[in-house]
Design a protein around this motif. Structure first.
Motif, PDB file in Angstrom:
ATOM      1  N   MET A 133       1.870  -2.841 -17.657  1.00 52.94           N
ATOM      2  CA  MET A 133       1.181  -1.557 -17.635  1.00 52.94           C
ATOM      3  C   MET A 133       1.622  -0.762 -16.413  1.00 52.94           C
ATOM      4  N   LEU A 134       1.861   0.531 -16.602  1.00 48.12           N
ATOM      5  CA  LEU A 134       2.228   1.398 -15.480  1.00 48.12           C
ATOM      6  C   LEU A 134       0.947   1.965 -14.872  1.00 48.12           C
ATOM      7  N   PHE A 135       0.878   2.012 -13.552  1.00 48.22           N
ATOM      8  CA  PHE A 135      -0.287   2.571 -12.860  1.00 48.22           C
ATOM      9  C   PHE A 135       0.123   3.929 -12.279  1.00 48.22           C
TER      10      PHE A 135
ATOM     11  N   SER B 175       0.829  -1.216   0.000  1.00 46.17           N
ATOM     12  CA  SER B 175       0.000   0.000   0.000  1.00 46.17           C
ATOM     13  C   SER B 175       0.862   1.265   0.000  1.00 46.17           C
ATOM     14  N   GLU B 176       2.153   1.129   0.333  1.00 46.06           N
ATOM     15  CA  GLU B 176       3.067   2.286   0.380  1.00 46.06           C
ATOM     16  C   GLU B 176       3.753   2.554  -0.967  1.00 46.06           C
ATOM     17  N   THR B 177       3.703   1.578  -1.875  1.00 47.76           N
ATOM     18  CA  THR B 177       4.498   1.687  -3.111  1.00 47.76           C
ATOM     19  C   THR B 177       4.033   2.859  -3.960  1.00 47.76           C
ATOM     20  N   LYS B 178       5.017   3.646  -4.457  1.00 44.31           N
ATOM     21  CA  LYS B 178       4.674   4.830  -5.256  1.00 44.31           C
ATOM     22  C   LYS B 178       4.459   4.486  -6.736  1.00 44.31           C
ATOM     23  N   ASN B 179       5.486   3.959  -7.390  1.00 40.93           N
ATOM     24  CA  ASN B 179       5.383   3.685  -8.825  1.00 40.93           C
ATOM     25  C   ASN B 179       5.085   2.217  -9.059  1.00 40.93           C
ATOM     26  N   ILE B 180       3.832   1.966  -9.441  1.00 38.58           N
ATOM     27  CA  ILE B 180       3.415   0.574  -9.570  1.00 38.58           C
ATOM     28  C   ILE B 180       3.365   0.152 -11.021  1.00 38.58           C
ATOM     29  N   VAL B 181       3.817  -1.072 -11.267  1.00 37.91           N
ATOM     30  CA  VAL B 181       3.715  -1.648 -12.607  1.00 37.91           C
ATOM     31  C   VAL B 181       3.131  -3.049 -12.465  1.00 37.91           C
ATOM     32  N   ALA B 182       2.216  -3.400 -13.367  1.00 43.22           N
ATOM     33  CA  ALA B 182       1.713  -4.781 -13.386  1.00 43.22           C
ATOM     34  C   ALA B 182       2.357  -5.463 -14.584  1.00 43.22           C
ATOM     35  N   LEU B 183       2.923  -6.639 -14.324  1.00 46.15           N
ATOM     36  CA  LEU B 183       3.650  -7.341 -15.397  1.00 46.15           C
ATOM     37  C   LEU B 183       3.081  -8.738 -15.547  1.00 46.15           C
ATOM     38  N   VAL B 184       3.002  -9.170 -16.795  1.00 44.00           N
ATOM     39  CA  VAL B 184       2.437 -10.489 -17.051  1.00 44.00           C
ATOM     40  C   VAL B 184       3.257 -11.250 -18.084  1.00 44.00           C
TER      41      VAL B 184
END
Ligand code: AMP
Length: 277
Positions: free
Chosen positions: A273-275, A251-260
């Motif tokens: 995808m970058l969130f 919940s603290e992470t600033k730059n989130i990316v979802a990878l598949v």
């Protein structure tokens, strides 16, 4: 466009580059609009753009994958000419490697997470060839696609570790109209696979649109479920991660990316995808 196939002629050419700001795009060929978008971005910020086409054997874990990797060199050259690329470096394997060459860089966790887990040794091979290419072409800027997000982190780590005088620029993912990330491997998809492959970008979009920093595991699980339940698709991983470390996001992470990564029929595809960057 100048075409070089040896290190020597390429090095000689760049030894006299003077004040020119040079840009570089490393590829394995079978070019598509994703590659061309890197060339275009390079053209906007540099004086001269070099593209390399080299199917690098040391980054393949599966010999069959290496063997069947597409190599349509005539069509690639036509695309680069059309895009206004200045220089192509297209060496044969024995120009890049001596027998029994050794290479190892301490890349830390980045080497073993996600792609690294499924493709052991892959990032050693990637850094080995990119190191060689940077030394031959000596670019001021190198343009890499976000499509291979982990690769961007790994190459940046190498640049830092070896103190190389090049700046990496990450360029956005080019997609087909229906959302499929462009890839040289897409030509291996059957019409059935091509349809099923859409679940990758759909699941990433779903996770992005439903993102809730207090509920990351549930969102990740739901997105994984979407992919696992698609016929003809075998999920390898889907992770909602910290964009710097690739460790699981909190919940603290600033730059989130979802990878598949998933196998769609016989073809392995990756996407991300970058969130909220
Ligand atoms: P490859 O030929 O697959 O090794 O890719 C060469 C470069 O093109 C890498 O920096 C990739 O990340 C980038 N690339 C591949 N596919 C795409 C895409 N769909 N959009 C943007 N860049 C891409």
């Amino acid at each position: 466009m100048k075409i070089f196939t040896t290190k020597k002629e390429t090095e000689n050419y760049f030894a006299n580059k003077g004040q020119k700001i040079t840009g570089f795009v490393a590829t394995m060929g079978a070019l598509h609009q994703g590659h061309i978008s890197l060339i275009k971005q390079a053209q906007q910020s540099t004086d001269e753009v070099t593209c390399s086409i080299f199917v690098n054997p040391t980054q393949f874990t599966d010999p069959k994958d290496l063997e069947k990797y597409p190599r349509p060199i005539a069509a690639d050259i036509a695309m680069l000419e059309q895009a206004g690329c200045d220089v192509l470096f297209n060496p044969p394997v024995n120009e890049m490697y001596d027998d029994n060459e050794k290479w190892h860089l301490n890349l830390g966790d980045l080497e073993h997470l996600l792609e690294g887990k499924f493709r052991p040794g892959h990032y050693q091979g990637v850094t080995q060839v990119v190191y060689k290419l940077f030394n031959i072409v000596k670019p001021d800027f190198a343009f890499f696609g976000q499509k291979d997000y982990q690769q961007v982190l790994v190459v940046n780590k190498m640049i830092e570790l070896l103190n190389m005088p090049v700046k990496l620029v990450m360029c956005p993912i080019e997609r087909e109209n229906d959302g499929l990330a462009m890839s040289s491997r897409n030509i291996h998809l059957t019409p059935f696979d091509r349809e099923n492959a859409l679940i990758l970008s759909k699941a990433l979009n779903w996770a992005k649109n439903n993102f809730d920093s207090n509920n990351i595991p549930a969102i990740q699980q739901q997105a994984q479920q979407m992919i696992s339940s698609q016929p003809g698709v075998e999920l390898e991983y889907l992770e909602i991660a910290d964009g710097q470390t690739l460790h699981t996001a909190t919940s603290e992470t600033k730059n989130i990316v979802a990878l598949v990564a998933a196998r769609v029929g016989k073809t392995r595809l990756i996407d991300n995808m970058l969130f909220d960057w």
